[in-house]
Write an enzyme that holds these catalytic residues in place. Structure first.
Site, PDB file in Angstrom:
ATOM      1  N   THR A  19       0.821  -1.215   0.000  1.00 40.38           N
ATOM      2  CA  THR A  19       0.000   0.000   0.000  1.00 40.38           C
ATOM      3  C   THR A  19       0.851   1.260   0.000  1.00 40.38           C
ATOM      4  O   THR A  19       0.395   2.312  -0.424  1.00 40.38           O
ATOM      5  CB  THR A  19      -0.932   0.021   1.222  1.00 40.38           C
ATOM      6  OG1 THR A  19      -0.148  -0.185   2.411  1.00 40.38           O
ATOM      7  CG2 THR A  19      -1.985  -1.071   1.137  1.00 40.38           C
ATOM      8  N   SER A 114       7.697   4.336   7.050  1.00 35.68           N
ATOM      9  CA  SER A 114       6.643   4.974   7.831  1.00 35.68           C
ATOM     10  C   SER A 114       6.861   4.804   9.331  1.00 35.68           C
ATOM     11  O   SER A 114       7.846   5.259   9.872  1.00 35.68           O
ATOM     12  CB  SER A 114       5.277   4.440   7.399  1.00 35.68           C
ATOM     13  OG  SER A 114       4.234   5.151   8.030  1.00 35.68           O
ATOM     14  N   HIS A 115       5.952   4.125   9.995  1.00 33.70           N
ATOM     15  CA  HIS A 115       5.973   3.987  11.457  1.00 33.70           C
ATOM     16  C   HIS A 115       6.730   2.750  11.919  1.00 33.70           C
ATOM     17  O   HIS A 115       6.723   2.442  13.109  1.00 33.70           O
ATOM     18  CB  HIS A 115       4.537   3.934  11.972  1.00 33.70           C
ATOM     19  CG  HIS A 115       3.718   2.859  11.319  1.00 33.70           C
ATOM     20  ND1 HIS A 115       3.367   2.916   9.993  1.00 33.70           N
ATOM     21  CD2 HIS A 115       3.195   1.703  11.790  1.00 33.70           C
ATOM     22  CE1 HIS A 115       2.664   1.837   9.676  1.00 33.70           C
ATOM     23  NE2 HIS A 115       2.547   1.087  10.748  1.00 33.70           N
ATOM     24  N   ASP A 278       4.719  10.307  13.288  1.00 31.09           N
ATOM     25  CA  ASP A 278       5.436   9.044  13.105  1.00 31.09           C
ATOM     26  C   ASP A 278       6.736   9.219  12.344  1.00 31.09           C
ATOM     27  O   ASP A 278       7.207  10.332  12.129  1.00 31.09           O
ATOM     28  CB  ASP A 278       4.530   8.033  12.397  1.00 31.09           C
ATOM     29  CG  ASP A 278       4.308   8.366  10.933  1.00 31.09           C
ATOM     30  OD1 ASP A 278       4.283   9.574  10.603  1.00 31.09           O
ATOM     31  OD2 ASP A 278       4.147   7.448  10.110  1.00 31.09           O
ATOM     32  N   ASP A 280       7.792   9.030   9.176  1.00 34.98           N
ATOM     33  CA  ASP A 280       7.910   9.888   7.994  1.00 34.98           C
ATOM     34  C   ASP A 280       6.988  11.093   8.026  1.00 34.98           C
ATOM     35  O   ASP A 280       6.884  11.824   7.046  1.00 34.98           O
ATOM     36  CB  ASP A 280       7.686   9.078   6.714  1.00 34.98           C
ATOM     37  CG  ASP A 280       6.267   8.567   6.567  1.00 34.98           C
ATOM     38  OD1 ASP A 280       5.584   8.364   7.598  1.00 34.98           O
ATOM     39  OD2 ASP A 280       5.824   8.350   5.422  1.00 34.98           O
ATOM     40  N   ASP A 282       3.597  11.426   8.356  1.00 37.90           N
ATOM     41  CA  ASP A 282       2.270  11.484   7.762  1.00 37.90           C
ATOM     42  C   ASP A 282       1.153  11.038   8.703  1.00 37.90           C
ATOM     43  O   ASP A 282      -0.020  11.114   8.355  1.00 37.90           O
ATOM     44  CB  ASP A 282       2.210  10.693   6.445  1.00 37.90           C
ATOM     45  CG  ASP A 282       2.491   9.204   6.611  1.00 37.90           C
ATOM     46  OD1 ASP A 282       2.758   8.757   7.743  1.00 37.90           O
ATOM     47  OD2 ASP A 282       2.441   8.489   5.583  1.00 37.90           O
ATOM     48  N   ARG A 283       1.497  10.584   9.923  1.00 38.10           N
ATOM     49  CA  ARG A 283       0.470  10.158  10.871  1.00 38.10           C
ATOM     50  C   ARG A 283       0.461  11.085  12.080  1.00 38.10           C
ATOM     51  O   ARG A 283       1.425  11.797  12.343  1.00 38.10           O
ATOM     52  CB  ARG A 283       0.724   8.709  11.319  1.00 38.10           C
ATOM     53  CG  ARG A 283       0.625   7.716  10.190  1.00 38.10           C
ATOM     54  CD  ARG A 283       0.992   6.311  10.629  1.00 38.10           C
ATOM     55  NE  ARG A 283       1.043   5.431   9.477  1.00 38.10           N
ATOM     56  CZ  ARG A 283       0.365   4.288   9.359  1.00 38.10           C
ATOM     57  NH1 ARG A 283      -0.424   3.884  10.333  1.00 38.10           N
ATOM     58  NH2 ARG A 283       0.464   3.557   8.272  1.00 38.10           N
ATOM     59  N   THR A 345      -8.303   0.904   2.248  1.00 37.24           N
ATOM     60  CA  THR A 345      -7.175   1.468   2.983  1.00 37.24           C
ATOM     61  C   THR A 345      -6.029   1.749   2.015  1.00 37.24           C
ATOM     62  O   THR A 345      -5.735   0.962   1.131  1.00 37.24           O
ATOM     63  CB  THR A 345      -6.718   0.491   4.073  1.00 37.24           C
ATOM     64  OG1 THR A 345      -7.783   0.331   5.014  1.00 37.24           O
ATOM     65  CG2 THR A 345      -5.486   1.001   4.785  1.00 37.24           C
ATOM     66  N   GLU A 364      -7.900   8.142   7.740  1.00 39.40           N
ATOM     67  CA  GLU A 364      -7.832   6.703   7.992  1.00 39.40           C
ATOM     68  C   GLU A 364      -7.697   6.482   9.489  1.00 39.40           C
ATOM     69  O   GLU A 364      -7.043   7.274  10.182  1.00 39.40           O
ATOM     70  CB  GLU A 364      -6.632   6.081   7.281  1.00 39.40           C
ATOM     71  CG  GLU A 364      -6.696   6.174   5.778  1.00 39.40           C
ATOM     72  CD  GLU A 364      -5.531   5.471   5.108  1.00 39.40           C
ATOM     73  OE1 GLU A 364      -5.736   4.958   4.003  1.00 39.40           O
ATOM     74  OE2 GLU A 364      -4.430   5.451   5.682  1.00 39.40           O
ATOM     75  N   SER A 366      -5.919   4.558  10.963  1.00 38.59           N
ATOM     76  CA  SER A 366      -4.542   4.243  11.317  1.00 38.59           C
ATOM     77  C   SER A 366      -3.725   5.514  11.525  1.00 38.59           C
ATOM     78  O   SER A 366      -2.598   5.627  11.082  1.00 38.59           O
ATOM     79  CB  SER A 366      -3.903   3.350  10.253  1.00 38.59           C
ATOM     80  OG  SER A 366      -4.031   3.928   8.973  1.00 38.59           O
ATOM     81  N   LYS A 377      -1.309  11.813   3.495  1.00 37.25           N
ATOM     82  CA  LYS A 377      -1.769  12.192   4.820  1.00 37.25           C
ATOM     83  C   LYS A 377      -0.686  13.035   5.468  1.00 37.25           C
ATOM     84  O   LYS A 377       0.483  12.960   5.081  1.00 37.25           O
ATOM     85  CB  LYS A 377      -2.124  10.975   5.660  1.00 37.25           C
ATOM     86  CG  LYS A 377      -1.128   9.842   5.702  1.00 37.25           C
ATOM     87  CD  LYS A 377      -1.714   8.659   6.450  1.00 37.25           C
ATOM     88  CE  LYS A 377      -0.768   7.458   6.449  1.00 37.25           C
ATOM     89  NZ  LYS A 377      -0.824   6.720   5.178  1.00 37.25           N
TER      90      LYS A 377
END
Length: 542
Positions: A19, A114-115, A278, A280, A282-283, A345, A364, A366, A377
């Site tokens: 994804t 990411s995370h 997170d 990168d 984006d969260r 997702t 999302e 997440s 995001k």
């Protein structure tokens, strides 16, 4: 004279992007030819790159700098005219999207997992973002994957590494390399969307905040925007220096991994507002004093209050959410008289809606929230929108959320993650669920309205995505959703989402695990989770 080396190679199994690109252990990426094969497959699949500009950067995790040098040399060999690189190789995912869009480049390569944890024995990732600034759609990622299965050569410049540690312009075999301040363009965009004067006044009035950058990429962004531009006291940003191993931490902004922030926000003399982002950038996680805001509720509250911010003063075109995300935002959309969209997702599914002007805010469960300002995001954007709402409404976080529930009802919601389970067992569990026919059956106090494997037809381009998650929907609107996550690098992660709508304000204060206890039991029993995975409890509950 600069020499382009033509290096013979053979395909590697498993270079199929998920994804959010290709994610594997660092040791996998460090194999000779592994990264080069995938980068060449990108360049071979995206069209004529001659004379074009590419953006490159990442979250600063281990192997980031080394990978960037490889990508620069291969971009020069491929014929790019220019590559823009964040100073030190640093560039958050939303900032990369911002830069791609602002400078109208031929997309970008983002290096991040990411995370996921970072370090020599941990995770690494790479993905291509298209010229619109968003993740490559499935048609592009499928073409990249197909190319990885047949590749027999890659091309790379035989030159020394280029300096990416200081801002300025360089040349690499005739290709221009521009090393730029990774924060400046993003900060400028945030200033155009939010009422920075109102947020400055909020901090000047004694408002206290803590932002946990988790030793990840948002540290420099938060320090500049929150402390330098908006006047938050020095020290507002914690863990603000990006480290290759994220300080031995797990850069996932949830109640488990952002434990220092959570302890502070639920402790004595807690600040007014807490947030984390997170690996990168984006969260996001949002906290009030002694109060946790679920990502689903955060999207709904921001949608209901978006007009507090100048960039959204004209209202929203629509709201989009991923299927597992609670329906709380749908209720806001209905009240505003705008459309809501339910997608699979993966942020790429929001891209066509945003590009077509059908949606303004997206989210999302997440911990991802964003808008049409970029095509990713955006963790810090969500934090700034919350600050704008708090400055306008002059109420604590908890009061704003409770008033929202009183008006719209509460979608009581929780996610249970079973991480690192055997892949074959996880696939067997999903196959078991797909084989069930539950319509009309009574499970505990609930009657099943339908169960299915969610499929999505994009309303803009007509593309179809199947097998996007098992849904069990009950007659009262309660839901249980099962998905296998595509973000891990080892084993499988089973995510179980449980949701129940509660219109009665007298019951809005209940703990979600208590309110959802019967549905949680039904989920475990129907999926045979313990018998099939050996897990009696989830790894993480959010």
């Amino acid at each position: 004279m600069t020499t382009v080396k033509h290096v013979a190679t053979t395909p590697f199994d498993g270079q199929k992007p998920g994804t959010s690109g290709l994610r594997k252990k660092v040791r996998v990426f460090q194999q000779p030819h592994y990264l080069e094969n995938f980068v060449q497959a990108i360049f071979d699949s995206i069209g004529d790159v001659a004379g074009k500009t590419l953006v490159v950067g990442g979250d600063g995790r281990f192997h980031n700098r080394s990978a960037i040098q490889t990508i620069l040399k291969m971009a020069a060999a491929a014929g790019f005219a220019k590559v823009m690189v964040g100073k030190g190789g640093i560039l958050s995912t939303p900032a990369a999207s911002c830069v791609i869009r602002k400078y109208k480049t031929f997309g970008g390569i983002i290096l991040s997992a990411s995370h996921n944890p970072g370090g020599p024995d941990e995770d690494f990732g790479i993905k291509y973002n298209i010229p619109a600034g968003g993740p490559a759609p499935e048609g592009v990622t499928e073409a990249i994957y197909a190319r990885t299965t047949e590749i027999n050569e890659y091309r790379i410049l035989d030159v020394a590494d280029v300096d990416i540690e200081s801002v300025g312009d360089r040349s690499l075999g005739g290709m221009a390399v521009t090393v730029f301040d990774p924060v400046a363009d993003y900060a400028e965009l945030m200033g155009s969307l939010f009422d920075f004067d109102a947020i400055r006044a909020l901090f000047a009035g004694g408002f206290r905040m803590r932002f946990d950058a988790m030793h990840a990429v948002t540290g420099p962004y938060a320090s500049v925007i929150l402390e330098d531009i908006l006047g938050a006291p020095k020290g507002t940003v914690m863990n603000g220096i990006p480290l290759e191993d994220f300080g031995h931490g797990h850069p996932d902004p949830n109640l488990v991994h952002a434990h220092d922030l959570v302890e502070e926000m639920f402790g004595p003399d807690a600040p007014d507002f807490g947030a984390a982002s997170d690996g990168d950038g984006d969260r996001n996680m949002i906290l009030g004093r002694d109060f946790y805001v679920t990502p689903s509720d955060s999207l709904a509250v921001l949608a209901a209050n978006a007009t507090c911010a100048p960039g959204y003063a004209k209202g929203l075109a629509g709201i989009a959410r991923s299927m597992p995300t609670s329906a709380a935002a749908d209720r806001v959309a209905a009240a505003l008289g705008i459309k809501s969209y339910e997608t699979p997702t993966g942020w790429k599914f929001f891209g066509t809606l945003l590009d077509a002007g059908l949606a303004t805010l997206c989210g999302e469960e997440s911990f991802g929230t964003g808008s049409d300002h970029v095509r990713e995001k955006d963790g810090l954007w969500a934090v700034l929108l919350w600050l704008n709402v708090l400055a306008a409404r002059k109420q604590p976080v908890a009061d704003i959320v409770r008033e929202h529930w009183a008006k719209y009802g509460r979608n009581v919601y929780s996610r249970h993650d079973y991480e690192g389970i055997d892949t074959a067992a996880a696939n067997g569990l999903m196959d078991h669920l797909r084989g069930l026919s539950l319509k009309g059956q009574t499970l505990g106090a609930y009657t099943v309205a339908f169960n299915d494997d969610f499929a999505y037809t994009d309303p803009v381009d007509g593309s179809v995505s199947t097998k996007q998650g098992i849904r069990i929907v009950f007659e009262d609107g309660s839901r249980i959703v099962f998905r296998l996550s595509g973000t891990g690098t080892e084993g499988a992660t089973l995510r179980v989402y449980i949701e129940q709508y509660e219109p009665d304000p007298a019951k809005h204060g209940a703990d979600p695990q208590d309110a959802l206890a019967e549905l949680i039991k039904i989920a475990r029993d129907v999926a045979e989770i313990e018998a099939r995975t050996g897990r009696s409890e989830p790894t993480v509950i959010t």
